[in-house]
Write a protein that holds these residues in place. Structure first.
Motif, short mmCIF file in Angstrom:
data_model
loop_
_atom_site.label_atom_id
_atom_site.label_comp_id
_atom_site.label_asym_id
_atom_site.label_seq_id
_atom_site.Cartn_x
_atom_site.Cartn_y
_atom_site.Cartn_z
N ILE A 68 0.89 -1.17 0.00
CA ILE A 68 0.00 0.00 0.00
C ILE A 68 0.92 1.21 0.00
O ILE A 68 1.74 1.36 0.91
CB ILE A 68 -0.95 0.00 1.22
N ASN A 69 0.83 2.02 -1.03
CA ASN A 69 1.75 3.14 -1.24
C ASN A 69 3.20 2.66 -1.23
O ASN A 69 4.09 3.36 -0.73
CB ASN A 69 1.57 4.23 -0.17
N TYR A 75 4.88 -9.42 -3.08
CA TYR A 75 4.45 -10.70 -3.61
C TYR A 75 3.24 -10.52 -4.53
O TYR A 75 3.07 -11.24 -5.49
CB TYR A 75 4.09 -11.63 -2.44
N ALA A 76 2.40 -9.53 -4.21
CA ALA A 76 1.13 -9.32 -4.92
C ALA A 76 1.00 -7.83 -5.29
O ALA A 76 1.72 -6.99 -4.75
CB ALA A 76 -0.01 -9.78 -4.03
N PRO A 77 0.07 -7.50 -6.19
CA PRO A 77 0.01 -6.12 -6.71
C PRO A 77 -0.29 -5.05 -5.66
O PRO A 77 -0.84 -5.32 -4.60
CB PRO A 77 -1.13 -6.18 -7.73
N GLU A 78 0.08 -3.82 -6.02
CA GLU A 78 -0.17 -2.62 -5.20
C GLU A 78 -1.68 -2.44 -4.99
O GLU A 78 -2.45 -2.56 -5.94
CB GLU A 78 0.44 -1.41 -5.94
N LEU A 79 -2.10 -2.14 -3.75
CA LEU A 79 -3.53 -1.96 -3.49
C LEU A 79 -3.95 -0.49 -3.47
O LEU A 79 -5.14 -0.18 -3.52
CB LEU A 79 -3.91 -2.60 -2.14
N ASP A 80 -2.97 0.43 -3.41
CA ASP A 80 -3.30 1.85 -3.35
C ASP A 80 -4.14 2.29 -4.55
O ASP A 80 -5.06 3.08 -4.44
CB ASP A 80 -1.99 2.66 -3.28
N ASN A 81 -3.80 1.76 -5.73
CA ASN A 81 -4.47 2.21 -6.95
C ASN A 81 -5.34 1.12 -7.58
O ASN A 81 -5.81 1.28 -8.70
CB ASN A 81 -3.42 2.68 -7.96
N VAL A 82 -5.56 0.01 -6.84
CA VAL A 82 -6.28 -1.11 -7.45
C VAL A 82 -7.73 -0.71 -7.77
O VAL A 82 -8.31 -1.18 -8.76
CB VAL A 82 -6.20 -2.38 -6.57
N ASP A 132 -3.65 11.77 -2.24
CA ASP A 132 -2.67 12.37 -3.16
C ASP A 132 -1.26 12.02 -2.69
O ASP A 132 -0.74 12.61 -1.75
CB ASP A 132 -2.87 13.88 -3.19
N THR A 133 -0.65 11.03 -3.35
CA THR A 133 0.69 10.57 -2.95
C THR A 133 1.77 11.07 -3.91
O THR A 133 2.85 10.47 -3.98
CB THR A 133 0.74 9.03 -2.91
N PRO A 137 3.20 4.77 -5.75
CA PRO A 137 4.48 4.36 -6.32
C PRO A 137 4.55 4.62 -7.82
O PRO A 137 3.50 4.60 -8.48
CB PRO A 137 4.51 2.85 -6.04
N PRO A 138 5.76 4.83 -8.36
CA PRO A 138 5.90 5.19 -9.77
C PRO A 138 5.47 4.08 -10.71
O PRO A 138 4.98 4.34 -11.79
CB PRO A 138 7.39 5.51 -9.92
N ASN A 139 5.65 2.83 -10.27
CA ASN A 139 5.21 1.69 -11.07
C ASN A 139 3.78 1.35 -10.66
O ASN A 139 3.54 1.04 -9.50
CB ASN A 139 6.15 0.50 -10.81
#
Ligand code: HEC
Length: 142
Positions: A68-69, A75-82, A132-133, A137-139
């Protein structure tokens, strides 16, 4: 020509002047950051559902696999932007459908959430996606 001497008092003045100058810059930037936080984290928009969803995400250790951020496990995808990547319908269908059992694919465990709890998690993920981060993350998938 007169010899130039660098005295102790000159060294002290450079040290104190420099330290004071950068302390002032530090304090101004700290103040500026604190002024921006309410608009950036929009904590005022946390409804009871968002708070419950955050509680469920924290107590079920989603960050043991997800980030998260950018914080957590990779191991698993980012949740901030899911929420923005997948949308609410996808997430609501995804969580109870786990694990996929597809060979060679990373697995997410099955969580026994009620429909209301899944709705709360989605509300939290929606709230999170609007923090607003500065595009961190950039990726996009973390
Ligand atoms: C044991 C590790 C693990 C835990 C714990 C875990 N997940 Fe996952 N999650 C995964 C994996 C692996 C994937 C990707 C699986 C795939 O693509 O087949 C995933 C995918 C997802 C996706 C879809 C992401 C995308 O970009 O498509 C969501 C949403 C999600 N998880 C939510 C959660 C939530 C909410 C929790 C906590 C309640 C949680 N996960 C806990 C491993 C985990």
């Amino acid at each position: 020509m007169q010899q130039q001497v660098f005295t102790k008092s000159m060294a002290r003045n450079i040290f104190l002047g420099g330290a004071g100058f950068f302390l002032i810059i530090y304090l101004v930037l700290t103040y500026d950051t604190w002024q921006q936080i309410p608009a950036r984290d929009h904590a005022a928009a946390m409804t009871p559902a968002v708070i419950e969803g955050k509680y469920l995400v924290d107590t079920n250790d989603c960050m043991g696999c997800h980030t998260i951020n950018g914080e957590g496990a990779y191991y698993a995808p980012e949740l901030d932007n899911v929420y923005k990547r997948r949308g609410p319908a996808f997430i609501k269908a995804w969580i109870p459908a786990m694990p996929t059992g597809v060979p060679g694919r990373r697995q997410m465990p099955h969580f026994k959430f009620t429909q209301v709890q899944i709705g709360d998690i989605v509300a939290y993920l929606q709230w999170l996606s609007n923090v607003d981060t500065n595009h961190w993350p950039p990726n996009i998938q973390g």
